[in-house]
Scaffold this motif. Structure first.
Motif, PDB file in Angstrom:
ATOM      1  N   ALA A  32      11.279  -6.256 -16.517  1.00  0.00           N
ATOM      2  CA  ALA A  32      11.717  -7.129 -15.426  1.00  0.00           C
ATOM      3  C   ALA A  32      10.955  -8.459 -15.434  1.00  0.00           C
ATOM      4  O   ALA A  32       9.824  -8.540 -15.905  1.00  0.00           O
ATOM      5  N   GLU A  33      11.603  -9.470 -14.875  1.00  0.00           N
ATOM      6  CA  GLU A  33      11.027 -10.823 -14.852  1.00  0.00           C
ATOM      7  C   GLU A  33      10.287 -11.111 -13.553  1.00  0.00           C
ATOM      8  O   GLU A  33      10.660 -10.627 -12.483  1.00  0.00           O
ATOM      9  N   LYS A  34       9.290 -11.956 -13.696  1.00  0.00           N
ATOM     10  CA  LYS A  34       8.488 -12.365 -12.550  1.00  0.00           C
ATOM     11  C   LYS A  34       9.355 -13.060 -11.494  1.00  0.00           C
ATOM     12  O   LYS A  34      10.285 -13.800 -11.831  1.00  0.00           O
ATOM     13  N   ILE A  35       9.029 -12.835 -10.235  1.00  0.00           N
ATOM     14  CA  ILE A  35       9.737 -13.517  -9.142  1.00  0.00           C
ATOM     15  C   ILE A  35       9.011 -14.818  -8.819  1.00  0.00           C
ATOM     16  O   ILE A  35       7.789 -14.832  -8.638  1.00  0.00           O
ATOM     17  N   VAL A  87       5.739  -7.481  -4.614  1.00  0.00           N
ATOM     18  CA  VAL A  87       6.366  -8.482  -5.475  1.00  0.00           C
ATOM     19  C   VAL A  87       5.350  -8.872  -6.547  1.00  0.00           C
ATOM     20  O   VAL A  87       4.170  -9.095  -6.235  1.00  0.00           O
ATOM     21  N   ASN A  88       5.801  -8.939  -7.790  1.00  0.00           N
ATOM     22  CA  ASN A  88       4.932  -9.270  -8.935  1.00  0.00           C
ATOM     23  C   ASN A  88       3.646  -8.435  -8.955  1.00  0.00           C
ATOM     24  O   ASN A  88       2.551  -8.981  -9.110  1.00  0.00           O
ATOM     25  N   PRO A  89       3.745  -7.121  -8.812  1.00  0.00           N
ATOM     26  CA  PRO A  89       2.540  -6.293  -8.749  1.00  0.00           C
ATOM     27  C   PRO A  89       1.835  -6.172 -10.090  1.00  0.00           C
ATOM     28  O   PRO A  89       2.475  -6.245 -11.147  1.00  0.00           O
ATOM     29  N   GLU A  90       0.523  -6.010 -10.020  1.00  0.00           N
ATOM     30  CA  GLU A  90      -0.294  -5.702 -11.198  1.00  0.00           C
ATOM     31  C   GLU A  90      -1.213  -4.559 -10.809  1.00  0.00           C
ATOM     32  O   GLU A  90      -1.857  -4.626  -9.754  1.00  0.00           O
ATOM     33  N   ILE A  91      -1.294  -3.559 -11.639  1.00  0.00           N
ATOM     34  CA  ILE A  91      -2.266  -2.486 -11.384  1.00  0.00           C
ATOM     35  C   ILE A  91      -3.565  -2.932 -12.027  1.00  0.00           C
ATOM     36  O   ILE A  91      -3.647  -3.072 -13.244  1.00  0.00           O
ATOM     37  N   ILE A  92      -4.572  -3.227 -11.185  1.00  0.00           N
ATOM     38  CA  ILE A  92      -5.790  -3.845 -11.712  1.00  0.00           C
ATOM     39  C   ILE A  92      -6.902  -2.821 -11.944  1.00  0.00           C
ATOM     40  O   ILE A  92      -7.894  -3.125 -12.578  1.00  0.00           O
ATOM     41  N   GLN A  93      -6.730  -1.628 -11.410  1.00  0.00           N
ATOM     42  CA  GLN A  93      -7.727  -0.580 -11.633  1.00  0.00           C
ATOM     43  C   GLN A  93      -7.077   0.786 -11.505  1.00  0.00           C
ATOM     44  O   GLN A  93      -6.177   0.970 -10.675  1.00  0.00           O
ATOM     45  N   MET A  94      -7.554   1.724 -12.343  1.00  0.00           N
ATOM     46  CA  MET A  94      -7.059   3.108 -12.277  1.00  0.00           C
ATOM     47  C   MET A  94      -8.255   4.038 -12.320  1.00  0.00           C
ATOM     48  O   MET A  94      -9.221   3.755 -13.034  1.00  0.00           O
ATOM     49  N   SER A  95      -8.189   5.151 -11.592  1.00  0.00           N
ATOM     50  CA  SER A  95      -9.294   6.100 -11.629  1.00  0.00           C
ATOM     51  C   SER A  95      -9.282   6.874 -12.943  1.00  0.00           C
ATOM     52  O   SER A  95      -8.242   7.023 -13.581  1.00  0.00           O
ATOM     53  N   HIS A  96     -10.455   7.371 -13.348  1.00  0.00           N
ATOM     54  CA  HIS A  96     -10.523   8.224 -14.542  1.00  0.00           C
ATOM     55  C   HIS A  96      -9.901   9.572 -14.237  1.00  0.00           C
ATOM     56  O   HIS A  96      -9.302  10.200 -15.094  1.00  0.00           O
ATOM     57  N   LYS A 120      -6.011   7.569  -8.429  1.00  0.00           N
ATOM     58  CA  LYS A 120      -6.133   6.384  -7.562  1.00  0.00           C
ATOM     59  C   LYS A 120      -5.846   5.123  -8.367  1.00  0.00           C
ATOM     60  O   LYS A 120      -6.188   5.045  -9.543  1.00  0.00           O
ATOM     61  N   VAL A 121      -5.259   4.154  -7.697  1.00  0.00           N
ATOM     62  CA  VAL A 121      -5.045   2.855  -8.339  1.00  0.00           C
ATOM     63  C   VAL A 121      -5.350   1.735  -7.344  1.00  0.00           C
ATOM     64  O   VAL A 121      -5.260   1.918  -6.125  1.00  0.00           O
ATOM     65  N   THR A 122      -5.723   0.605  -7.912  1.00  0.00           N
ATOM     66  CA  THR A 122      -5.826  -0.604  -7.095  1.00  0.00           C
ATOM     67  C   THR A 122      -4.742  -1.550  -7.596  1.00  0.00           C
ATOM     68  O   THR A 122      -4.628  -1.777  -8.804  1.00  0.00           O
ATOM     69  N   VAL A 123      -3.955  -2.039  -6.674  1.00  0.00           N
ATOM     70  CA  VAL A 123      -2.846  -2.906  -7.060  1.00  0.00           C
ATOM     71  C   VAL A 123      -2.955  -4.245  -6.346  1.00  0.00           C
ATOM     72  O   VAL A 123      -3.374  -4.322  -5.187  1.00  0.00           O
ATOM     73  N   GLN A 124      -2.640  -5.278  -7.106  1.00  0.00           N
ATOM     74  CA  GLN A 124      -2.606  -6.624  -6.552  1.00  0.00           C
ATOM     75  C   GLN A 124      -1.148  -7.054  -6.606  1.00  0.00           C
ATOM     76  O   GLN A 124      -0.471  -6.821  -7.614  1.00  0.00           O
ATOM     77  N   ALA A 125      -0.661  -7.628  -5.527  1.00  0.00           N
ATOM     78  CA  ALA A 125       0.747  -8.018  -5.484  1.00  0.00           C
ATOM     79  C   ALA A 125       0.936  -9.146  -4.486  1.00  0.00           C
ATOM     80  O   ALA A 125      -0.021  -9.595  -3.840  1.00  0.00           O
ATOM     81  N   GLN A 126       2.182  -9.592  -4.364  1.00  0.00           N
ATOM     82  CA  GLN A 126       2.532 -10.560  -3.325  1.00  0.00           C
ATOM     83  C   GLN A 126       3.482  -9.899  -2.346  1.00  0.00           C
ATOM     84  O   GLN A 126       4.221  -8.971  -2.719  1.00  0.00           O
ATOM     85  N   ASP A 127       3.456 -10.347  -1.121  1.00  0.00           N
ATOM     86  CA  ASP A 127       4.434  -9.834  -0.154  1.00  0.00           C
ATOM     87  C   ASP A 127       5.710 -10.683  -0.260  1.00  0.00           C
ATOM     88  O   ASP A 127       5.814 -11.581  -1.100  1.00  0.00           O
ATOM     89  N   VAL A 128       6.644 -10.398   0.620  1.00  0.00           N
ATOM     90  CA  VAL A 128       7.957 -11.024   0.527  1.00  0.00           C
ATOM     91  C   VAL A 128       7.895 -12.551   0.781  1.00  0.00           C
ATOM     92  O   VAL A 128       8.791 -13.296   0.394  1.00  0.00           O
ATOM     93  N   ASN A 129       6.767 -12.994   1.383  1.00  0.00           N
ATOM     94  CA  ASN A 129       6.586 -14.432   1.611  1.00  0.00           C
ATOM     95  C   ASN A 129       5.746 -15.112   0.532  1.00  0.00           C
ATOM     96  O   ASN A 129       5.456 -16.300   0.616  1.00  0.00           O
ATOM     97  N   GLY A 130       5.306 -14.316  -0.443  1.00  0.00           N
ATOM     98  CA  GLY A 130       4.513 -14.887  -1.525  1.00  0.00           C
ATOM     99  C   GLY A 130       3.018 -14.779  -1.318  1.00  0.00           C
ATOM    100  O   GLY A 130       2.225 -15.233  -2.148  1.00  0.00           O
ATOM    101  N   LYS A 131       2.608 -14.161  -0.209  1.00  0.00           N
ATOM    102  CA  LYS A 131       1.186 -14.033   0.093  1.00  0.00           C
ATOM    103  C   LYS A 131       0.578 -12.886  -0.720  1.00  0.00           C
ATOM    104  O   LYS A 131       1.130 -11.786  -0.760  1.00  0.00           O
ATOM    105  N   SER A 132      -0.564 -13.162  -1.360  1.00  0.00           N
ATOM    106  CA  SER A 132      -1.198 -12.139  -2.204  1.00  0.00           C
ATOM    107  C   SER A 132      -1.949 -11.113  -1.383  1.00  0.00           C
ATOM    108  O   SER A 132      -2.515 -11.433  -0.340  1.00  0.00           O
TER     109      SER A 132
END
Ligand code: NI
Length: 184
Positions: A32-35, A87-96, A120-132
């Motif tokens: 999928a493409e970035k929003i 929106v545009n999520p990235e998984i930035i950390q995963m538990s062992h 466990k995961v840590t995810v960074q993303a944007q909301d529907v308004n573009g706020k991270s």
């Protein structure tokens, strides 16, 4: 919320529910493409995805599953605070630590299998308004996030099964679909 929604014409839209694409549809295998546009069309799509997911009794739904090859998914575990659009999520950390748990997918209806994933995961993303935002998740939420993130990469939960089990699952899924077709 099932009020009339005005949806851009490129979505397949049946009454108020989005059509869910299933195994074999090319869009499910496409990265999928970035929003880049956080506009009204995006918020309408997100609302429609939440509605369609709840109607289908799902806990997560990714945009490619409704034919939109964009980096977006929605999650609702029915737990307070766990109804979230990513929106545009990235998984930035995963538990062992990993755990196996049964998964299903609205794009492969009726099929379930135990899939092992980080607990466990840590995810960074944007909301529907573009706020991270950054979110740490465990339990069901962590699992759903990973499953939905996979959809954005064109990956399905069956790809995480061993080959033999995957073949068996696909065969039984196809048998079931053929039976349904015959009934019609
Ligand atoms: Ni899925």
């Amino acid at each position: 919320m099932t009020a009339k929604l005005t949806v851009p014409p490129f979505y397949r839209y049946d009454e108020h529910m989005l059509d869910i694409y299933t195994l074999g549809d090319e869009v499910l295998r496409t990265k999928a493409e970035k929003i880049t546009q956080f506009d009204n069309a995006l918020s309408i799509l997100v609302d429609a995805m939440f509605d369609s997911m709840l109607e289908a009794d799902g806990v997560g739904l990714a945009a490619p599953q409704v034919g939109v090859s964009k980096r977006l998914f929605v999650v609702d575990t029915r737990k307070e605070g766990e109804r979230i659009a990513f929106v545009n999520p990235e998984i930035i950390q995963m538990s062992h630590e990993s755990i196996a748990h049964e998964e299903g997918c609205l794009s492969i209806p009726g099929m379930y299998y135990d899939i092992t994933r980080p607990a466990k995961v840590t995810v960074q993303a944007q909301d529907v308004n573009g706020k991270s935002f950054v979110l740490e998740a465990s339990g069901l939420l962590a699992r759903v996030i990973q499953h939905e993130y996979d959809h954005l990469e064109g990956v399905l939960f069956i790809d995480r099964m061993d080959e033999e089990s995957r073949k068996a699952l696909i065969a039984s899924y196809e048998r079931r679909n053929n039976k349904k077709k015959k009934k019609k």
